[in-house]
Design a protein around this motif. Structure first.
Motif, PDB file in Angstrom:
ATOM      1  N   THR A  31      24.528 -45.490  -2.563  1.00 61.11           N
ATOM      2  CA  THR A  31      23.495 -46.298  -3.216  1.00 61.11           C
ATOM      3  C   THR A  31      22.109 -45.888  -2.744  1.00 61.11           C
ATOM      4  OG1 THR A  31      25.029 -48.163  -3.382  1.00 61.11           O
ATOM      5  CG2 THR A  31      22.686 -48.645  -3.625  1.00 61.11           C
ATOM      6  N   ARG A  32      21.965 -45.670  -1.444  1.00 60.53           N
ATOM      7  CA  ARG A  32      20.669 -45.259  -0.894  1.00 60.53           C
ATOM      8  C   ARG A  32      20.254 -43.901  -1.453  1.00 60.53           C
ATOM      9  NH1 ARG A  32      22.073 -45.049   4.140  1.00 60.53           N
ATOM     10  NH2 ARG A  32      21.966 -47.313   4.353  1.00 60.53           N
ATOM     11  N   TYR A  33      21.192 -42.980  -1.523  1.00 62.51           N
ATOM     12  CA  TYR A  33      20.903 -41.647  -2.054  1.00 62.51           C
ATOM     13  C   TYR A  33      20.464 -41.715  -3.508  1.00 62.51           C
ATOM     14  CZ  TYR A  33      21.720 -36.857  -3.641  1.00 62.51           C
ATOM     15  OH  TYR A  33      21.580 -35.619  -4.199  1.00 62.51           O
ATOM     16  N   LEU A  34      21.195 -42.491  -4.324  1.00 64.34           N
ATOM     17  CA  LEU A  34      20.875 -42.600  -5.742  1.00 64.34           C
ATOM     18  C   LEU A  34      19.547 -43.299  -5.973  1.00 64.34           C
ATOM     19  CD1 LEU A  34      24.436 -43.480  -7.051  1.00 64.34           C
ATOM     20  CD2 LEU A  34      23.195 -41.341  -7.426  1.00 64.34           C
ATOM     21  N   ASN A  35      19.236 -44.291  -5.137  1.00 65.37           N
ATOM     22  CA  ASN A  35      17.939 -44.948  -5.252  1.00 65.37           C
ATOM     23  C   ASN A  35      16.799 -43.973  -4.994  1.00 65.37           C
ATOM     24  OD1 ASN A  35      18.509 -47.590  -6.031  1.00 65.37           O
ATOM     25  ND2 ASN A  35      18.918 -48.256  -3.945  1.00 65.37           N
ATOM     26  N   LEU A  36      16.978 -43.138  -3.964  1.00 63.08           N
ATOM     27  CA  LEU A  36      15.906 -42.221  -3.572  1.00 63.08           C
ATOM     28  C   LEU A  36      15.734 -41.070  -4.556  1.00 63.08           C
ATOM     29  CD1 LEU A  36      16.470 -41.990   0.301  1.00 63.08           C
ATOM     30  CD2 LEU A  36      14.559 -43.083  -0.883  1.00 63.08           C
ATOM     31  N   TYR A  37      16.832 -40.532  -5.063  1.00 63.95           N
ATOM     32  CA  TYR A  37      16.767 -39.279  -5.822  1.00 63.95           C
ATOM     33  C   TYR A  37      17.067 -39.424  -7.306  1.00 63.95           C
ATOM     34  CZ  TYR A  37      16.645 -37.271  -1.173  1.00 63.95           C
ATOM     35  OH  TYR A  37      16.292 -36.961   0.121  1.00 63.95           O
ATOM     36  N   LEU A  38      17.387 -40.638  -7.757  1.00 64.65           N
ATOM     37  CA  LEU A  38      17.634 -40.814  -9.185  1.00 64.65           C
ATOM     38  C   LEU A  38      16.870 -42.012  -9.737  1.00 64.65           C
ATOM     39  CD1 LEU A  38      19.095 -39.778 -11.644  1.00 64.65           C
ATOM     40  CD2 LEU A  38      21.090 -41.142 -10.995  1.00 64.65           C
ATOM     41  N   TYR A  39      17.159 -43.214  -9.218  1.00 66.80           N
ATOM     42  CA  TYR A  39      16.513 -44.409  -9.756  1.00 66.80           C
ATOM     43  C   TYR A  39      14.998 -44.358  -9.560  1.00 66.80           C
ATOM     44  CZ  TYR A  39      15.328 -49.277 -10.599  1.00 66.80           C
ATOM     45  OH  TYR A  39      14.751 -50.421 -11.091  1.00 66.80           O
ATOM     46  N   PRO A  41      12.832 -41.770  -8.970  1.00 67.62           N
ATOM     47  CA  PRO A  41      12.120 -40.797  -9.811  1.00 67.62           C
ATOM     48  C   PRO A  41      12.035 -41.209 -11.279  1.00 67.62           C
ATOM     49  CG  PRO A  41      13.588 -39.660  -8.306  1.00 67.62           C
ATOM     50  CD  PRO A  41      13.905 -41.120  -8.186  1.00 67.62           C
ATOM     51  N   VAL A  42      13.127 -41.749 -11.828  1.00 72.30           N
ATOM     52  CA  VAL A  42      13.091 -42.194 -13.228  1.00 72.30           C
ATOM     53  C   VAL A  42      12.112 -43.348 -13.380  1.00 72.30           C
ATOM     54  CG1 VAL A  42      14.425 -43.246 -15.092  1.00 72.30           C
ATOM     55  CG2 VAL A  42      15.437 -41.420 -13.718  1.00 72.30           C
ATOM     56  N   SER A  43      12.173 -44.299 -12.457  1.00 70.63           N
ATOM     57  CA  SER A  43      11.268 -45.441 -12.507  1.00 70.63           C
ATOM     58  C   SER A  43       9.810 -45.002 -12.374  1.00 70.63           C
ATOM     59  CB  SER A  43      11.630 -46.432 -11.399  1.00 70.63           C
ATOM     60  OG  SER A  43      10.759 -47.540 -11.412  1.00 70.63           O
ATOM     61  N   LEU A  44       9.551 -44.069 -11.469  1.00 70.31           N
ATOM     62  CA  LEU A  44       8.189 -43.568 -11.276  1.00 70.31           C
ATOM     63  C   LEU A  44       7.686 -42.851 -12.524  1.00 70.31           C
ATOM     64  CD1 LEU A  44       5.792 -43.184  -9.372  1.00 70.31           C
ATOM     65  CD2 LEU A  44       6.904 -41.102  -8.516  1.00 70.31           C
ATOM     66  N   ALA A  45       8.545 -42.080 -13.178  1.00 67.74           N
ATOM     67  CA  ALA A  45       8.152 -41.384 -14.410  1.00 67.74           C
ATOM     68  C   ALA A  45       7.792 -42.389 -15.501  1.00 67.74           C
ATOM     69  CB  ALA A  45       9.283 -40.469 -14.867  1.00 67.74           C
ATOM     70  N   VAL A  46       8.556 -43.467 -15.593  1.00 67.28           N
ATOM     71  CA  VAL A  46       8.271 -44.498 -16.596  1.00 67.28           C
ATOM     72  C   VAL A  46       6.942 -45.183 -16.288  1.00 67.28           C
ATOM     73  CG1 VAL A  46       9.017 -46.714 -17.533  1.00 67.28           C
ATOM     74  CG2 VAL A  46      10.685 -44.892 -17.157  1.00 67.28           C
ATOM     75  N   VAL A  47       6.704 -45.495 -15.016  1.00 69.16           N
ATOM     76  CA  VAL A  47       5.454 -46.153 -14.619  1.00 69.16           C
ATOM     77  C   VAL A  47       4.262 -45.251 -14.930  1.00 69.16           C
ATOM     78  CG1 VAL A  47       4.107 -46.937 -12.638  1.00 69.16           C
ATOM     79  CG2 VAL A  47       6.499 -47.636 -12.886  1.00 69.16           C
ATOM     80  N   ARG A  48       4.362 -43.962 -14.647  1.00 72.61           N
ATOM     81  CA  ARG A  48       3.272 -43.035 -14.942  1.00 72.61           C
ATOM     82  C   ARG A  48       3.042 -42.947 -16.447  1.00 72.61           C
ATOM     83  NH1 ARG A  48       4.964 -38.173 -10.705  1.00 72.61           N
ATOM     84  NH2 ARG A  48       3.968 -39.090  -8.851  1.00 72.61           N
ATOM     85  N   LEU A  69      12.366 -53.638 -20.306  1.00 75.51           N
ATOM     86  CA  LEU A  69      13.266 -52.604 -20.822  1.00 75.51           C
ATOM     87  C   LEU A  69      12.942 -51.225 -20.250  1.00 75.51           C
ATOM     88  CD1 LEU A  69      13.746 -53.458 -24.609  1.00 75.51           C
ATOM     89  CD2 LEU A  69      15.359 -53.786 -22.729  1.00 75.51           C
ATOM     90  N   SER A  70      11.663 -50.897 -20.163  1.00 76.09           N
ATOM     91  CA  SER A  70      11.281 -49.545 -19.734  1.00 76.09           C
ATOM     92  C   SER A  70      11.301 -49.377 -18.222  1.00 76.09           C
ATOM     93  CB  SER A  70       9.890 -49.204 -20.278  1.00 76.09           C
ATOM     94  OG  SER A  70       8.915 -50.121 -19.782  1.00 76.09           O
ATOM     95  N   MET A  71      10.813 -50.360 -17.475  1.00 71.62           N
ATOM     96  CA  MET A  71      10.667 -50.201 -16.025  1.00 71.62           C
ATOM     97  C   MET A  71      11.877 -50.671 -15.229  1.00 71.62           C
ATOM     98  SD  MET A  71       6.657 -51.044 -15.224  1.00 71.62           S
ATOM     99  CE  MET A  71       6.555 -52.588 -16.150  1.00 71.62           C
ATOM    100  N   ILE A  72      12.713 -51.531 -15.794  1.00 69.99           N
ATOM    101  CA  ILE A  72      13.873 -52.052 -15.066  1.00 69.99           C
ATOM    102  C   ILE A  72      15.180 -51.599 -15.712  1.00 69.99           C
ATOM    103  CG2 ILE A  72      15.033 -54.112 -14.227  1.00 69.99           C
ATOM    104  CD1 ILE A  72      12.336 -53.640 -12.924  1.00 69.99           C
ATOM    105  N   ALA A  73      15.348 -51.898 -16.993  1.00 63.24           N
ATOM    106  CA  ALA A  73      16.632 -51.620 -17.647  1.00 63.24           C
ATOM    107  C   ALA A  73      16.892 -50.122 -17.787  1.00 63.24           C
ATOM    108  CB  ALA A  73      16.670 -52.297 -19.021  1.00 63.24           C
ATOM    109  N   LEU A  74      15.898 -49.349 -18.230  1.00 65.80           N
ATOM    110  CA  LEU A  74      16.106 -47.915 -18.460  1.00 65.80           C
ATOM    111  C   LEU A  74      16.519 -47.176 -17.191  1.00 65.80           C
ATOM    112  CD1 LEU A  74      16.012 -45.408 -20.239  1.00 65.80           C
ATOM    113  CD2 LEU A  74      13.541 -45.258 -19.795  1.00 65.80           C
ATOM    114  N   PRO A  75      15.790 -47.296 -16.065  1.00 64.78           N
ATOM    115  CA  PRO A  75      16.248 -46.603 -14.844  1.00 64.78           C
ATOM    116  C   PRO A  75      17.616 -47.075 -14.374  1.00 64.78           C
ATOM    117  CG  PRO A  75      13.964 -47.327 -14.613  1.00 64.78           C
ATOM    118  CD  PRO A  75      14.503 -47.968 -15.848  1.00 64.78           C
ATOM    119  N   PHE A  77      20.178 -48.207 -16.275  1.00 67.12           N
ATOM    120  CA  PHE A  77      21.231 -47.647 -17.119  1.00 67.12           C
ATOM    121  C   PHE A  77      21.413 -46.158 -16.856  1.00 67.12           C
ATOM    122  CE2 PHE A  77      21.315 -51.607 -19.315  1.00 67.12           C
ATOM    123  CZ  PHE A  77      22.497 -51.638 -20.034  1.00 67.12           C
ATOM    124  N   VAL A  78      20.322 -45.429 -16.687  1.00 67.80           N
ATOM    125  CA  VAL A  78      20.434 -43.996 -16.387  1.00 67.80           C
ATOM    126  C   VAL A  78      21.202 -43.792 -15.085  1.00 67.80           C
ATOM    127  CG1 VAL A  78      19.136 -41.929 -15.750  1.00 67.80           C
ATOM    128  CG2 VAL A  78      18.362 -43.332 -17.667  1.00 67.80           C
TER     129      VAL A  78
END
Length: 254
Positions: A31-39, A41-48, A69-75, A77-78
């Motif tokens: 979970t920690r790994y996925l938060n750092l390297y997947l969730y 980055p996706v969340s940061l890209a959406v925020v930008r 939907l964009s900042m919580i749900a999308l990251p 689900f991905v």
């Protein structure tokens, strides 16, 4: 024994009161790994992306339909869909990931979009009843996901789910049924009423990181005495005598 401490990986996940907490207790290193390297980055890209278009990115924006939907749900689900696919190529693994994405999104929606004026009940019995309700609902949700995770196929998962709710009749009668029921009671008692290993060994710092405070009905702390030595020996003997048969490693086809 060798003064080597590893990070905690499981912290009584079935005592969780929601699925977000479950993933904070279950397979914690993954979970920690996925938060750092997947969730993240996706969340940061959406925020930008939203910031470039002068859309809100704060907590107030998260509480809007589009922001949530964009900042919580999308990251979410991905991340969870990729977790499911990572475990295997079958459709059942995809459904496992989708279910947990729905669970987590629902929990976050309740936290972000729900009423903030809800007060915690003062009566201890009411609080305990709410805890029991939340733990049982979380357990059932996780159990449904694990059925898809461990089933050989999608048809097998649907058959098992149908059997659990009695669609295929009941055959749990006689002495064997009572024995299985008794074992279930014992195992549920261990899972929900007893502390986990790191909590039992807490005074000796058995793992790297903070060990959660025991939320068990019974508090146990290991001590170097005859009683604990005999108890550990009995449990070890039961474990050895109970070994039998062979089982395939979960990721043998990975």
């Amino acid at each position: 024994m060798f003064n080597v401490r590893f990070p905690l990986n499981f912290d009584s996940p079935l005592k969780s009161q929601n699925v977000v907490e479950f993933w904070q207790r279950w397979h914690m290193t993954l979970t920690r790994y996925l938060n750092l390297y997947l969730y993240n980055p996706v969340s940061l890209a959406v925020v930008r992306w939203r910031a470039q278009r002068k859309l809100g990115t704060n907590r107030t924006a998260q509480a809007t339909f589009g922001g949530f939907l964009s900042m919580i749900a999308l990251p979410t689900f991905v991340t969870m869909i990729l977790i499911g696919i990572w475990h295997g190529a079958g459709v059942q693994f995809l459904i496992f990931g989708l279910l947990h994405a729905i669970y987590i999104t629902f929990n976050n929606a309740k936290r972000i979009l729900g009423s903030r004026k809800t007060k915690e009940p003062t009566q201890i019995l009411v609080r305990w009843a709410m805890v029991v309700r939340n733990v049982l609902l979380t357990y059932i949700a996780v159990l449904v996901g694990l059925i898809f995770f461990r089933s050989l196929s999608l048809d097998n998962a649907w058959t098992l789910l149908g059997g659990m709710i009695g669609l295929h009749g009941t055959t749990y009668t006689g002495g064997a049924g009572m024995t299985h029921l008794a074992w279930l009671v014992v195992l549920y008692f261990i899972v929900w009423a007893l502390p986990n290993v790191q909590q039992i060994m807490g005074r000796y710092e058995p793992a790297a990181g903070k060990i959660s405070r025991s939320s068990s009905l019974i508090s146990l702390t290991w001590k170097a005495n005859l009683r604990w030595a005999v108890g550990a020996g009995v449990i070890f003997a039961i474990a050895v005598l109970g070994m039998g048969g062979t089982s395939e490693f979960l990721y043998f086809q990975f």
